[in-house]
Design a protein around this motif. Structure first.
Motif, short mmCIF file in Angstrom:
data_model
loop_
_atom_site.label_atom_id
_atom_site.label_comp_id
_atom_site.label_asym_id
_atom_site.label_seq_id
_atom_site.Cartn_x
_atom_site.Cartn_y
_atom_site.Cartn_z
N UNK A 1 0.93 -1.11 0.03
CA UNK A 1 0.07 -0.03 0.09
C UNK A 1 0.81 1.36 0.11
N UNK A 2 0.66 2.11 -1.13
CA UNK A 2 1.77 3.13 -1.37
C UNK A 2 0.77 4.49 -1.52
N UNK A 3 1.61 5.64 -0.95
CA UNK A 3 0.80 6.89 -1.23
C UNK A 3 0.97 7.57 -2.54
N UNK A 4 2.20 7.17 -3.35
CA UNK A 4 2.77 7.83 -4.26
C UNK A 4 3.24 9.10 -4.24
N UNK A 5 3.30 9.81 -3.18
CA UNK A 5 3.94 11.34 -3.03
C UNK A 5 4.98 11.24 -2.01
N UNK A 6 5.26 10.30 -1.30
CA UNK A 6 6.58 10.49 -0.06
C UNK A 6 7.96 10.23 -0.78
N UNK B 1 8.19 8.43 -4.47
CA UNK B 1 8.71 8.98 -5.77
C UNK B 1 9.86 8.50 -6.48
N UNK B 2 10.78 7.96 -5.86
CA UNK B 2 11.78 7.16 -6.24
C UNK B 2 11.54 5.91 -6.67
N UNK B 3 10.27 5.34 -6.79
CA UNK B 3 9.83 3.97 -7.10
C UNK B 3 10.05 3.15 -6.09
N UNK B 4 10.29 3.39 -4.86
CA UNK B 4 10.47 2.32 -3.74
C UNK B 4 9.25 2.06 -3.11
N UNK B 5 8.20 1.85 -3.51
CA UNK B 5 6.78 1.72 -3.29
C UNK B 5 6.59 1.09 -1.81
N UNK B 6 7.27 0.16 -1.72
CA UNK B 6 7.05 -0.65 -0.44
C UNK B 6 7.85 -0.15 0.83
N UNK B 7 8.44 1.11 0.50
CA UNK B 7 9.00 1.59 1.64
C UNK B 7 8.34 2.94 1.88
N UNK C 1 5.73 -3.34 -5.71
CA UNK C 1 4.78 -4.12 -6.88
C UNK C 1 4.48 -3.14 -7.61
N UNK C 2 4.09 -1.94 -7.32
CA UNK C 2 3.82 -0.90 -8.32
C UNK C 2 4.88 -0.50 -9.30
N UNK C 3 5.88 -0.55 -9.00
CA UNK C 3 7.09 -0.35 -10.12
C UNK C 3 7.20 -1.51 -11.07
N UNK C 4 6.56 -2.51 -10.83
CA UNK C 4 6.79 -3.51 -11.92
C UNK C 4 5.64 -3.79 -12.54
N UNK C 5 4.37 -3.38 -12.31
CA UNK C 5 3.10 -3.58 -12.61
C UNK C 5 3.07 -3.44 -14.21
N UNK C 6 3.18 -2.23 -14.80
CA UNK C 6 3.23 -1.99 -16.10
C UNK C 6 3.79 -2.96 -17.07
#
Length: 389
Positions: free
Chosen positions: A88-93, A97-103, A337-342
């Protein structure tokens, strides 16, 4: 609604719980059309994940149809078919912003608890401990998705649920494991664990250009599936893994080693794995890192050890002397995960891989508790369970 809930070690129940509701303008509610039992769910089932509470709804591999959208979410609309990342990622922190969504720095409301254990906190996860937010999981008829304008990805009509479902976790995780290996032409990749993530790592390693993949397990059905994917297989109950890997690599070791097992390595694999099991049983240790030790010893000088198996606490007797003196590189993460989805969705659409190959059992939510036992005990050839509410 019906959902699978945790009530203690070995106690998963299918019971009625309150329907989820919109709690934030960026939320969405999905009607679950497919969900899965993950190998890391078995750690919860086994009672080794701290921070669980009775009645917690579990599960983090989920997809379905959007049935309600918060007022601040312009990305999704009712009727969209989506797969939901387990992170679960906010997309803004800073990290998102650096693609490390799980952090993600914003999505774990229990981050203070996590910081006491780990020094800092990752992002929140669905259905996985109050150390990681206590979010209700997706082994249910409906799921509330926070920050739904960042996480879910729309699924094209050309793909079935079963083809898309594993974008939620195991396909990106297996792919990341292989990507961490920085695979070069001619490389040999050794993978410990032929469960669902290991199977995805095998296929991903070949997609990324590995010449040879050596897969290590002892379950006949898993080894057969690994061979079907092109891997050379080794049964750790039948062969000395270190000796065989040295033989297969002319004494050099694998170019990269992937630990797709994690904390609950087989307690009968070796003398040190027996000791690990005793220590955890006596509360003298938190994890059983036999596979990680072996992967370090089997990796060539200046090779890579990629870790995607789940570890929770402190590891005992990890041979850092070997790693340091031989120049090993470690790569590991809770998958962003969001980094790899597309890009992985594109690979599925192009026909480069069909992740549904890993499914062995399909059932209803009501069958879920029994299938947790079947999956844990590796009965009936069970490798991957998909539940269809």
């Amino acid at each position: 609604m019906k959902a699978l809930t945790w009530h203690g070690k070995g106690d998963i129940r299918c019971e009625s719980v309150p329907d989820p509701t919109i709690e934030d303008a960026r939320d969405a509610i999905i009607k679950v059309t497919a969900c899965a039992i993950c190998g890391s769910d078995l750690h919860i089932y086994g009672g080794i994940i701290p921070g669980m509470q009775h009645g917690d709804v579990i599960g983090h591999e989920t997809m379905g149809e959007v049935v309600e959208v918060g007022a601040g979410n312009s990305k999704l609309k009712v009727g969209d078919r989506v797969v939901v990342p387990f992170t679960i990622s906010c997309g803004e922190c800073f990290f998102c912003k650096r693609g490390y969504f799980s952090g993600c720095e914003r999505t774990n409301p229990d981050r203070a608890k996590a910081m006491k254990l780990w020094g800092n906190s990752p992002g929140g996860l669905f259905g996985y401990s109050h150390l990681l937010g206590g979010y209700a999981g997706g082994q249910a008829e409906y799921l509330r998705v926070p920050y739904a304008d960042v996480g879910p990805i729309k699924v094209p009509d050309t793909l079935t649920d079963e083809q898309a479902l594993f974008l939620s976790d195991i396909f990106p995780t297996g792919y990341m494991a292989a990507e961490f290996c920085d695979i070069q032409p001619g490389d040999t990749i050794a993978i410990w664990g032929c469960g669902p993530v290991g199977q995805m790592a095998i296929r991903s390693a070949f997609l990324l250009g590995a010449e040879r993949v050596i897969a290590i397990d002892t379950v006949p059905e898993r080894l057969a599936m690994a061979r079907a994917g092109g891997a050379v297989t080794l049964d750790f109950h039948e062969e000395d893994i270190y000796d065989r890997l040295m033989e297969l690599t002319q004494g050099r070791g694998a170019d990269a080693c992937i630990d797709a097992v994690g904390t609950e390595a087989d307690a009968t694999a070796s003398a040190d794995s027996v000791v690990d099991r005793v220590k955890t049983a006596l509360f003298m240790g938190t994890d059983r890192p036999h596979v990680l030790r072996q992967a370090i010893h089997c990796c060539r000088n200046f090779g890579t050890v990629s870790i995607v198996g789940v570890y929770g606490g402190f590891l005992d007797k990890v041979p850092m002397g070997s790693a340091i003196n031989r120049g090993l590189r470690f790569r590991m993460a809770q998958t962003p995960v969001q980094h790899y989805l597309a890009p992985l969705m594109e690979r599925i659409e192009k026909g480069e891989i069909d992740p549904s190959f890993v499914i062995t059992h399909r059932a209803s939510l009501e069958d879920g508790p029994d299938l947790y036992t079947t999956f844990r005990d590796k009965q009936d050839g069970c490798i991957k369970v998909v539940l269809k509410p």
